[in-house]
Motif scaffolding. Structure first.
Motif, PDB file in Angstrom:
ATOM      1  N   ALA A  91       0.261  23.225 -60.323  1.00 39.48           N
ATOM      2  CA  ALA A  91       1.353  23.892 -61.038  1.00 39.48           C
ATOM      3  C   ALA A  91       1.114  25.393 -61.118  1.00 39.48           C
ATOM      4  O   ALA A  91       2.036  26.194 -60.924  1.00 39.48           O
ATOM      5  CB  ALA A  91       1.494  23.302 -62.444  1.00 39.48           C
ATOM      6  N   TRP A  92      -0.122  25.774 -61.374  1.00 39.03           N
ATOM      7  CA  TRP A  92      -0.450  27.198 -61.473  1.00 39.03           C
ATOM      8  C   TRP A  92      -0.279  27.904 -60.129  1.00 39.03           C
ATOM      9  O   TRP A  92       0.283  29.000 -60.057  1.00 39.03           O
ATOM     10  CB  TRP A  92      -1.879  27.361 -61.980  1.00 39.03           C
ATOM     11  N   THR A  93      -0.766  27.276 -59.044  1.00 42.02           N
ATOM     12  CA  THR A  93      -0.622  27.901 -57.730  1.00 42.02           C
ATOM     13  C   THR A  93       0.840  27.954 -57.297  1.00 42.02           C
ATOM     14  O   THR A  93       1.248  28.884 -56.595  1.00 42.02           O
ATOM     15  CB  THR A  93      -1.448  27.160 -56.660  1.00 42.02           C
ATOM     16  N   ASP A  94       1.625  26.990 -57.719  1.00 43.87           N
ATOM     17  CA  ASP A  94       3.058  27.001 -57.421  1.00 43.87           C
ATOM     18  C   ASP A  94       3.720  28.199 -58.100  1.00 43.87           C
ATOM     19  O   ASP A  94       4.495  28.948 -57.487  1.00 43.87           O
ATOM     20  CB  ASP A  94       3.682  25.689 -57.912  1.00 43.87           C
ATOM     21  N   ARG A  95       3.383  28.402 -59.369  1.00 39.68           N
ATOM     22  CA  ARG A  95       3.976  29.509 -60.120  1.00 39.68           C
ATOM     23  C   ARG A  95       3.544  30.858 -59.572  1.00 39.68           C
ATOM     24  O   ARG A  95       4.343  31.804 -59.504  1.00 39.68           O
ATOM     25  CB  ARG A  95       3.591  29.396 -61.604  1.00 39.68           C
ATOM     26  N   THR A  96       2.281  30.967 -59.167  1.00 33.63           N
ATOM     27  CA  THR A  96       1.752  32.254 -58.710  1.00 33.63           C
ATOM     28  C   THR A  96       1.896  32.450 -57.203  1.00 33.63           C
ATOM     29  O   THR A  96       1.466  33.488 -56.674  1.00 33.63           O
ATOM     30  CB  THR A  96       0.268  32.374 -59.089  1.00 33.63           C
ATOM     31  N   GLU A  97       2.461  31.427 -56.515  1.00 38.41           N
ATOM     32  CA  GLU A  97       2.659  31.504 -55.060  1.00 38.41           C
ATOM     33  C   GLU A  97       1.328  31.700 -54.323  1.00 38.41           C
ATOM     34  O   GLU A  97       1.242  32.432 -53.332  1.00 38.41           O
ATOM     35  CB  GLU A  97       3.616  32.649 -54.705  1.00 38.41           C
ATOM     36  N   LEU A  98       0.299  30.998 -54.797  1.00 36.61           N
ATOM     37  CA  LEU A  98      -1.010  31.075 -54.161  1.00 36.61           C
ATOM     38  C   LEU A  98      -1.190  29.891 -53.211  1.00 36.61           C
ATOM     39  O   LEU A  98      -1.239  28.741 -53.640  1.00 36.61           O
ATOM     40  CB  LEU A  98      -2.115  31.062 -55.224  1.00 36.61           C
ATOM     41  N   TRP A  99      -1.287  30.175 -51.928  1.00 32.82           N
ATOM     42  CA  TRP A  99      -1.490  29.146 -50.912  1.00 32.82           C
ATOM     43  C   TRP A  99      -0.480  27.998 -51.036  1.00 32.82           C
ATOM     44  O   TRP A  99      -0.845  26.819 -51.096  1.00 32.82           O
ATOM     45  CB  TRP A  99      -2.914  28.590 -50.981  1.00 32.82           C
ATOM     46  N   THR A 100       0.772  28.353 -51.103  1.00 34.27           N
ATOM     47  CA  THR A 100       1.827  27.348 -51.224  1.00 34.27           C
ATOM     48  C   THR A 100       2.327  26.912 -49.857  1.00 34.27           C
ATOM     49  O   THR A 100       2.189  27.622 -48.857  1.00 34.27           O
ATOM     50  CB  THR A 100       3.010  27.886 -52.047  1.00 34.27           C
ATOM     51  N   LEU A 101       2.927  25.737 -49.809  1.00 33.66           N
ATOM     52  CA  LEU A 101       3.400  25.117 -48.573  1.00 33.66           C
ATOM     53  C   LEU A 101       4.927  25.039 -48.562  1.00 33.66           C
ATOM     54  O   LEU A 101       5.517  24.481 -49.478  1.00 33.66           O
ATOM     55  CB  LEU A 101       2.824  23.694 -48.455  1.00 33.66           C
ATOM     56  N   ASP A 102       5.553  25.616 -47.549  1.00 34.22           N
ATOM     57  CA  ASP A 102       6.992  25.472 -47.341  1.00 34.22           C
ATOM     58  C   ASP A 102       7.783  25.856 -48.586  1.00 34.22           C
ATOM     59  O   ASP A 102       7.422  26.766 -49.315  1.00 34.22           O
ATOM     60  CB  ASP A 102       7.288  24.044 -46.888  1.00 34.22           C
ATOM     61  N   GLY A 103       8.880  25.132 -48.862  1.00 34.02           N
ATOM     62  CA  GLY A 103       9.742  25.471 -49.984  1.00 34.02           C
ATOM     63  C   GLY A 103      10.195  24.230 -50.734  1.00 34.02           C
ATOM     64  O   GLY A 103       9.422  23.279 -50.921  1.00 34.02           O
ATOM     65  N   ASP A 104      11.467  24.200 -51.118  1.00 37.07           N
ATOM     66  CA  ASP A 104      11.976  23.106 -51.938  1.00 37.07           C
ATOM     67  C   ASP A 104      11.928  21.755 -51.224  1.00 37.07           C
ATOM     68  O   ASP A 104      11.793  20.707 -51.872  1.00 37.07           O
ATOM     69  CB  ASP A 104      13.408  23.410 -52.379  1.00 37.07           C
ATOM     70  N   THR A 105      12.054  21.765 -49.909  1.00 32.43           N
ATOM     71  CA  THR A 105      11.964  20.501 -49.176  1.00 32.43           C
ATOM     72  C   THR A 105      10.633  19.825 -49.434  1.00 32.43           C
ATOM     73  O   THR A 105      10.557  18.611 -49.644  1.00 32.43           O
ATOM     74  CB  THR A 105      12.147  20.737 -47.666  1.00 32.43           C
ATOM     75  N   MET A 106       9.571  20.626 -49.428  1.00 31.96           N
ATOM     76  CA  MET A 106       8.240  20.085 -49.685  1.00 31.96           C
ATOM     77  C   MET A 106       8.148  19.523 -51.094  1.00 31.96           C
ATOM     78  O   MET A 106       7.498  18.491 -51.317  1.00 31.96           O
ATOM     79  CB  MET A 106       7.175  21.170 -49.490  1.00 31.96           C
TER      80      MET A 106
END
Length: 222
Positions: A91-106
């Protein structure tokens, strides 16, 4: 198989467990407003609640039964630590955009995988009922169940746990979360080995024959 109604203690345990698991995720995303701002995260919580309610009627327990391998209890502590990290970090990496994968589809792929993993996690518990324990233990009247899904793999609930953990990480698009999910394999293998030793000691040749014709976790792989 008769299934007792969930006791107040079981309900309280389930509610607290859900709160402890979802709480770090909400915190990691910056609070309730931010967390529930996306429909995929709302769906993730809804699936979690449905699975928790269903688990109350599965008949499973955390009883040490007639015989328990207490030396394996350390695995529960490791699962707890990995679970808390797995709840917060993605959740934290999602919020901070740290090493995230793709977008809403993912996100939505993750929600679906999480739901499928949860169903696979609970399905064997419903099959075993009171014979299923959260501890490595032999229950009163224990017998081998070797048909249905157990006729293919010996540990379907653990496969469901891994799939669910992976789905949770993907629902937050978290590469670090995927790594944390895979780390569950280490205590999981230790848990499986302890269970198989106990079952082999309890059921002897019957269990060895069963083990010889089934897969431990993933059909065709291991």
């Amino acid at each position: 198989m008769d299934r007792p109604m969930p006791s107040p203690r079981m309900v309280l345990f389930a509610v607290l467990g859900t709160v402890v698991y979802l709480g770090p995720a909400v915190l990691g995303w910056g609070g309730f407003g931010a967390f529930f701002a996306h429909p995929a995260r709302i769906a993730l919580v809804a699936v979690t609640v449905v699975l928790t309610v269903a688990s109350l009627f599965s008949g499973g327990n955390i009883s040490p039964g007639e015989r328990e391998d207490r030396g394996n209890r350390w695995v529960l502590a490791v699962f707890t630590v990995l679970g808390l990290l797995g709840a917060y970090v993605p959740a934290w990496t999602d919020r901070t955009e740290l090493w995230t994968l793709d977008g809403d589809t993912m996100r939505w792929i993750g929600v679906v995988i999480f739901a499928l993993g949860g169903v696979l996690r609970l399905w064997p518990v419903f099959v075993l009922g009171r014979l299923f324990s959260g501890l490595v233990a032999i229950q009163p009247g224990h017998r081998l169940v070797t048909d249905g899904i157990y006729g293919v793999i010996r540990n379907p609930s653990y496969l469901g746990l891994m799939i669910g953990a992976l789905g949770w990480a993907l629902a937050f698009r978290s590469a670090i979360g995927v790594v944390l999910a895979l780390l569950n394999l280490l205590p999981l293998v230790a848990r499986i080995r302890a269970e198989e030793r106990l079952l082999a000691d309890q059921f002897g040749a019957e269990y060895e024959a069963y083990r010889g014709r089934t897969w431990r976790l993933v059909p065709g792989v291991c």
